[in-house]
Design a protein around this motif. Structure first.
Motif, short mmCIF file in Angstrom:
data_model
loop_
_atom_site.label_atom_id
_atom_site.label_comp_id
_atom_site.label_asym_id
_atom_site.label_seq_id
_atom_site.Cartn_x
_atom_site.Cartn_y
_atom_site.Cartn_z
N VAL A 1 55.78 75.24 43.77
CA VAL A 1 57.13 74.71 43.62
C VAL A 1 57.54 74.91 42.17
O VAL A 1 56.70 74.92 41.26
N SER A 2 58.84 75.06 41.94
CA SER A 2 59.35 75.38 40.60
C SER A 2 60.42 74.40 40.16
O SER A 2 61.15 73.82 40.97
N TYR A 3 60.51 74.26 38.83
CA TYR A 3 61.50 73.41 38.18
C TYR A 3 62.05 74.19 36.99
O TYR A 3 61.39 75.10 36.47
N GLY A 4 63.25 73.85 36.54
CA GLY A 4 63.88 74.58 35.47
C GLY A 4 63.96 73.82 34.16
O GLY A 4 63.91 72.59 34.13
N GLU B 1 66.72 78.18 42.71
CA GLU B 1 67.17 76.87 43.18
C GLU B 1 66.48 75.73 42.44
O GLU B 1 66.56 74.58 42.86
N ALA B 2 65.82 76.05 41.35
CA ALA B 2 65.03 75.04 40.63
C ALA B 2 65.92 74.00 39.96
O ALA B 2 66.88 74.34 39.27
N SER C 1 56.26 76.34 37.12
CA SER C 1 55.74 76.44 38.48
C SER C 1 54.45 75.63 38.60
O SER C 1 53.61 75.65 37.69
N THR D 1 62.84 80.05 42.14
CA THR D 1 63.30 79.64 40.82
C THR D 1 64.82 79.59 40.75
O THR D 1 65.38 78.85 39.94
N TYR E 1 61.20 78.41 33.44
CA TYR E 1 60.80 77.86 34.73
C TYR E 1 59.36 77.37 34.68
O TYR E 1 58.48 78.02 34.11
N GLY F 1 60.87 69.92 44.19
CA GLY F 1 60.49 71.24 43.70
C GLY F 1 61.04 72.33 44.61
O GLY F 1 61.09 72.18 45.83
N ALA F 2 61.48 73.43 44.01
CA ALA F 2 62.10 74.52 44.76
C ALA F 2 61.09 75.63 45.03
O ALA F 2 60.22 75.91 44.21
N SER G 1 57.91 63.94 41.99
CA SER G 1 58.11 65.00 42.97
C SER G 1 56.87 65.11 43.85
O SER G 1 56.01 64.22 43.82
#
Length: 418
Positions: free
Chosen positions: A64-67, A44-45, A148, A42, A146, A38-39, A56
């Motif tokens: 933490v964020s994902y795309g 760098e997601a 989160s 956003t 995104y 997780g980034a 994760s």
């Protein structure tokens, strides 16, 4: 604390802590789940691909964020299962929060799930969604979105700052080929259903969503220990209602005391979205609790304001997740304790909406003949080795093999006939 000063947590770190302490893992992650970090930003997601499962970690503080890359037609769902580290503690209101936003920062959905009054850490799931609906003017465009993930109360009284492991699964639901109802059904049978009667049968629960044990209508018995979480799945088709009563057997220890929400039972939909739950207090005597009456599964339920109605929006395997509070052991010992699930699936299955495409993963929002066969036999679809479950109750190994071959031969013949 600034977000940039917190070290990244790699997938499996919480599991490693449990292995080092000698404690068994509290959750069975999907075999082959792809590790993803997780980034903090956003920008760098890492992208989540619909139809795939990921593993994760969530640090003790911050998000933490994902795309996601989505089209302008499909509904998208992302479920996040949070697994606290063995030995960790949580506050009364702690839990996991999932937020979905578009590229412009508009919030598409927010959901959170907690641990209950018992404050017993165990796997819980929350979901996020991007819906294409007449009453939702935002989040319609194709492009970047995104997801989160964060803890609800990481600094609350009694919360420990441990990292949590995460299992993420992304799904898409295609649009319908024809325009249907745009409001939830107003009338449905909300009477409390009668408990399913009959002799209970043993069926051992799984340790995760992907390993959930199939159940059909009936009375099912299992052993559960303090701190343990068991997973089951029930096929519920369009137009059908599911109801569940959970019984917790009396303790043989002779001890006295009380544990609030000792047994928690949660129902999740096929996208692992939370539907409803019930907590059963325990004083050492026989106790029982039931999920509130729920409407039949209907595509139009998604337009309801009540979350427990809106979540019953598609057919498929609905998950039952049972957890026995670790606090039960303090008063009544390590068990195991006998848990009985009385599962009723009422109503005739009917045809659902005609979708203009395939879901990802395929078949997740439908009930197949194989799903019903698996629920009747108590084996996961495609798990040939699970036929050993038929040996329970005194059937010899050779007889179990012959029965297993007969069952799968019958299934094969039905498939060929179809």
């Amino acid at each position: 604390m600034m977000l940039g000063t917190t070290a990244a947590v790699t997938p499996g770190q919480a599991d490693a802590a449990g292995e080092a302490s000698g404690a068994p893992g509290p959750y069975a992650f999907a075999v082959g789940a792809q590790s993803v970090e997780g980034a903090r930003s956003t920008g760098e997601a890492a992208l989540l691909e619909p139809g795939r499962t990921y593993r994760s970690s969530l640090p003790g503080s911050g998000k933490v964020s994902y795309g996601l890359e989505l089209d302008a037609a499909s509904n998208a769902y992302v479920s996040v299962t949070a697994v606290p580290s063995p030995g960790s503690t949580v506050s009364v209101i702690d839990g996991v929060k999932v937020t979905v936003q578009d590229a412009e920062g508009n919030t598409c959905s927010v959901d959170n799930t907690g641990f209950g009054a018992a404050r017993s850490p165990h796997p819980i799931a929350a979901w996020g969604m991007r819906e294409i609906a007449p009453d939702k003017p935002l989040c319609r465009k194709a492009g970047a979105y995104y997801v989160s993930v964060e803890r609800v109360d990481p600094e609350g009284e009694g919360s420990s700052p441990d990292a949590w492991d995460l299992e993420l699964v992304a799904m898409t639901e295609p649009r319908t080929a024809k325009t249907g109802a745009t409001s939830a059904p107003e009338v449905w049978n909300s009477a409390t259903p009668q408990p399913v009667q009959g002799q209970s049968r043993r069926r051992k629960g799984g340790a995760g969503f992907t390993g959930a044990t199939p159940l059909d209508q009936g009375v099912w018995r299992d052993d559960i220990r303090p701190g343990q979480t068991l997973f089951y799945k029930v096929p519920v088709d369009w137009g059908q209602q599911v109801s569940v009563i959970a019984d917790l057997g009396s303790s043989g220890s002779g001890a006295t005391g009380y544990t609030s929400d000792a047994l928690s039972l949660a129902l999740y939909n096929p996208a692992r979205g939370h539907v409803a739950d019930v907590g059963v207090g325990y004083d050492g005597g026989q106790k029982s609790g039931s999920l509130r009456p729920l409407p039949p599964v209907d595509h139009a339920n998604r337009y309801a304001a009540a979350p427990q109605v809106s979540a019953l929006r598609f057919a498929g395997s609905h998950y039952l997740v049972a957890h026995l509070s670790e606090g039960v052991a303090d008063t009544f010992g390590d068990g195991p304790f006998v848990m009985t699930l009385r599962v009723r699936v009422s109503g005739e299955a009917r045809s659902g909406p005609e979708y203009a495409g395939e879901s990802e993963p395929k078949g997740v929002f439908e009930v197949s003949d194989e799903d019903r066969e698996a629920a009747a036999q108590g084996v996961t679809r495609g798990d040939d080795t699970a036929m050993r479950a038929l040996a329970v109750g005194g059937i010899g190994t050779g007889s179990a093999l012959l029965v297993g071959l007969g069952v799968w031969t019958l299934v094969a013949r039905r498939r060929n006939a179809a």
